[in-house]
Write an enzyme that holds these catalytic residues in place. Structure first.
Site, mmCIF file in Angstrom:
data_model
loop_
_atom_site.group_PDB
_atom_site.id
_atom_site.type_symbol
_atom_site.label_atom_id
_atom_site.label_comp_id
_atom_site.label_asym_id
_atom_site.label_seq_id
_atom_site.Cartn_x
_atom_site.Cartn_y
_atom_site.Cartn_z
ATOM 1 N N TYR A 221 0.837 -1.204 0.000
ATOM 2 C CA TYR A 221 0.000 0.000 0.000
ATOM 3 C C TYR A 221 0.880 1.265 0.000
ATOM 4 C CZ TYR A 221 -2.843 3.872 1.382
ATOM 5 O OH TYR A 221 -3.419 5.120 1.411
ATOM 6 N N SER A 271 -6.494 12.944 6.467
ATOM 7 C CA SER A 271 -6.754 12.178 5.250
ATOM 8 C C SER A 271 -8.258 11.963 5.075
ATOM 9 C CB SER A 271 -6.074 10.813 5.363
ATOM 10 O OG SER A 271 -4.740 10.996 5.758
ATOM 11 N N CYS A 273 -10.642 14.063 4.231
ATOM 12 C CA CYS A 273 -11.524 15.095 4.788
ATOM 13 C C CYS A 273 -11.665 16.293 3.850
ATOM 14 C CB CYS A 273 -11.012 15.564 6.143
ATOM 15 S SG CYS A 273 -11.130 14.312 7.415
ATOM 16 N N SER A 277 -9.957 17.829 -2.655
ATOM 17 C CA SER A 277 -11.013 18.547 -3.383
ATOM 18 C C SER A 277 -10.918 20.051 -3.139
ATOM 19 C CB SER A 277 -12.397 17.983 -3.067
ATOM 20 O OG SER A 277 -12.647 18.074 -1.714
ATOM 21 N N ALA A 387 -9.638 3.299 -2.015
ATOM 22 C CA ALA A 387 -9.076 3.113 -3.367
ATOM 23 C C ALA A 387 -8.556 4.453 -3.865
ATOM 24 C CB ALA A 387 -10.159 2.589 -4.307
#
Ligand code: SPV
Ligand code: MN
Length: 626
Positions: A221, A271, A273, A277, A387
């Site tokens: 990961y 992370s 939150c 964006s 993902a």
């Protein structure tokens, strides 16, 4: 030295040996030689900045099964193991030399036992494989901000991700000569089963702050393996503390104000939150979405994006909310999707993409169909909630022209935000730098998400959204942040934002798009274009200014009712928050600066006297005295 040279000459082909020797750096050569002796790869590939070398790694990732080519050119998909889908906080530890102490909140292990443990898992881990030696640079090249990094990995997927996410640094290594001043990362995915790390119980991420080296093993990961991401952030926080700058879990956004003006904001959110964006807000330009370095130059705060790509959460990326990302994810350009669902047409599909998902396909659990459960009986979703996509910012249409400026960009304002259902208003400016750092940044709490292993939705303390990555005692970190304003003529405004406020029935009080208005209000405020209303905790917007911004930018009729619901000052919740956070500092952070407690006491008094005058829930109109 002779031994090292001899070993490298023996194990590397002439071409790779020459490549490695071109940077005349004994510490680098020693690092590689040691890793070869430990992990025993069959061969070693030294990657330069040449496109052919990167193409070689891209191809290896497909050939070894770690990535699958998708239908659109440049798109691939990688799966991590079912139990390897997020950062493993519990098994990520600092290697502590005898006699040192990082405080109760940071996870550590004695170096004396930790180094042999992790090295025992790395031993012979690359037998039968090729070792990849890659060079990158954190921050723009040839800049005061630059930190060269050497990454060793046996995972072409990890190397490929770094090619997308970081500026290549082979030439930079040639320039630094014999300087020992670089970060080192040694990763092995360990034994594989169906192309994923098998021995998850032996997953370890151990960090040596003295040596600037991170070991990572038995995991794939990205958050555990991509050395330059959160592992380097930890090393950078330690280095920054010694050198008087800041390494932060922050986006950098160019907010576009009236008359073509651009004001840069750095913003820290935990992370998942809304950090990415926010950095992608429509009509604005992006410098970076995850990690920033901040330095002072001639009394001015400046910052850079450490990275050049985005490793973003794909869930809920849909044309309406994230048009630019969605466009990139559906056009020919270089993208690694991870842990999404692949449908029968080799198209990536994910939760919240805005179209109905197929009922079967391939995902991180293997062959998948709707209703499939795991061994614990939990239903497996089509794509994992954490993902991700990995892409170059250069492939986005909103890339800011100053992204690679070696001087960085000026910091216009700082924003802290978290997942908070009931306390903070959507946007508020702190009265000054000190209160901003203490009442906003150092008081940040957020409800947990799928970006880390463990239960979701639990309210947790996360100062500056950087708690997961801190490498120095918390009190020292707060003091560094306070001190950063020293020598700055007019310290920047600090804001809090909260996109996750809910009403009593659990309904969100804001739409996803509203964040644009909060940021543009902050832009106006920084530039002295709007007044605000003083609350006990800072300055909030006036209704008239918000209503204008909503109309202009979102074509929304913002009602006074909406405004009051969102900007009501919730005294009991704010007091309870101060109590919760103060308790943590009192009980767990022995080096908390005294000014934090003094500031808490002062703000608590302000909240109480406001409640005496106006009641527990105060409408912003009651405080608007002008
Ligand atoms: C985060 O979780 O904050 C990320 C992704 O940005 S990770 O690489 O896992 O840290
Ligand atoms: Mn992050």
């Amino acid at each position: 030295m002779d031994d090292i040279n001899k070993l490298l000459k023996e194990k590397l082909t002439k071409e790779n040996y020459d490549r490695l020797m071109a940077p005349n750096n004994p510490k680098l050569h020693q690092f590689i030689a040691d890793a070869i002796e430990l992990a025993k790869p069959d061969s070693v590939f030294v990657c330069t900045d040449a496109t052919e070398d990167m193409d070689y790694i891209r191809k290896l990732a497909i050939d070894n099964g770690e990535e699958i080519a998708l239908d659109i050119s440049g798109h691939t998909c990688h799966f991590d193991g079912y139990y390897d889908q997020a950062r493993d906080k519990a098994r990520t530890k600092y290697l502590l030399p005898a006699g040192s102490d990082l405080g109760a909140t940071l996870n550590s292990i004695d170096k004396e036992s930790g180094v042999p443990e992790v090295r025992s898992f790395l031993k012979d881990s690359m037998v039968g494989r090729e070792m990849l030696v890659c060079f990158f640079c954190l921050g723009p090249l040839d800049s005061e901000f630059s930190i060269p990094c050497a990454q060793i990995t046996d995972s072409p997927y990890v190397a490929h991700s770094e090619i997308i996410l970081y500026r290549s640094g082979y030439e930079q290594f040639k320039k630094i000569g014999s300087s020992p001043d670089f970060f080192r990362f040694l990763h092995s995915e360990g034994e594989l089963e169906n192309a994923v790390s098998k021995n998850i119980d032996k997953r370890r991420v151990y960090i040596d702050l003295q040596e600037n080296i991170v070991y990572s093993v038995n995991t794939q990961y990205g958050g555990n393996t991509i050395g330059l991401k959160k592992l380097a952030l930890r090393l950078a926080i330690n280095r920054a503390s010694k050198q008087g700058w800041l390494a932060e879990h922050m986006f950098v956004l160019g907010a576009h104000g009236p008359g073509g003006r651009v004001t840069y904001f750095t913003g820290a959110f935990p992370s998942a939150c809304g950090k990415t964006s926010t950095s992608m807000l429509s009509g604005q330009t992006i410098i970076g979405d995850d990690i920033a370095y901040l330095r002072k130059k001639n009394g001015q705060m400046r910052c850079v994006n450490v990275e050049k790509g985005i490793f973003g959460i794909i869930r809920d990326v849909k044309p309406k909310d994230d048009p630019i990302i969605y466009e990139a994810l559906t056009s020919p350009c270089e993208v690694i999707f991870s842990n999404v669902l692949i449908d029968e047409n080799k198209k990536p599909r994910w939760l919240g993409m805005g179209t109905e998902l197929p009922t079967e396909g391939t995902n991180h659990s293997g062959k998948w169909n709707k209703g499939k459960t795991d061994t614990e009986g939990n239903e497996i979703t089509a794509s994992h909630k954490n993902a991700r996509y990995c892409l170059n910012i250069a492939d986005l249409s909103n890339r800011d022209p100053h992204i690679d400026d070696p001087q960085g960009v000026p910091v216009g304002g700082v924003i802290y935000g978290g997942r908070d259902s009931d306390t903070w208003v959507p946007v508020e400016q702190a009265f000054n730098w000190t209160e901003g750092i203490i009442i906003k940044g150092a008081s940040l709490e957020s409800e947990t998400t799928s970006a880390t292993l463990g239960k979701e939705g639990v309210r947790t303390f996360n100062l500056m959204s950087n708690l997961d990555f801190l490498a120095i005692p918390l009190g020292k970190y707060i003091q560094n942040n306070l001190d950063f304003a020293k020598g700055v003529e007019k310290p920047q405004f600090i804001f809090s934002v909260n996109y996750f406020l809910r009403d009593k029935n659990g309904k969100y009080l804001n739409g996803m798009a509203d964040k644009l208005v909060w940021i543009l209000w902050a832009e106006l405020r920084v530039n002295g274009n709007v007044d605000g209303i003083e609350t006990p905790t800072g300055v909030i917007p006036k209704y008239k200014d918000l209503s204008k911004l909503f109309k202009e930018h979102l074509n929304n009729q913002y009602t006074q009712d909406d405004y009051v619901r969102q900007f009501t000052i919730r005294i009991p919740e704010n007091l309870a928050k101060l109590d919760r956070v103060e308790k943590i500092y009192k009980q767990k952070v022995s080096d908390t600066p005294k000014i934090l407690f003094d500031t808490f006491a002062e703000v608590r008094n302000r909240l109480k006297s406001a409640a005496d005058k106006h009641g527990d829930y105060i409408s912003p109109f009651d405080l608007d005295t002008h």
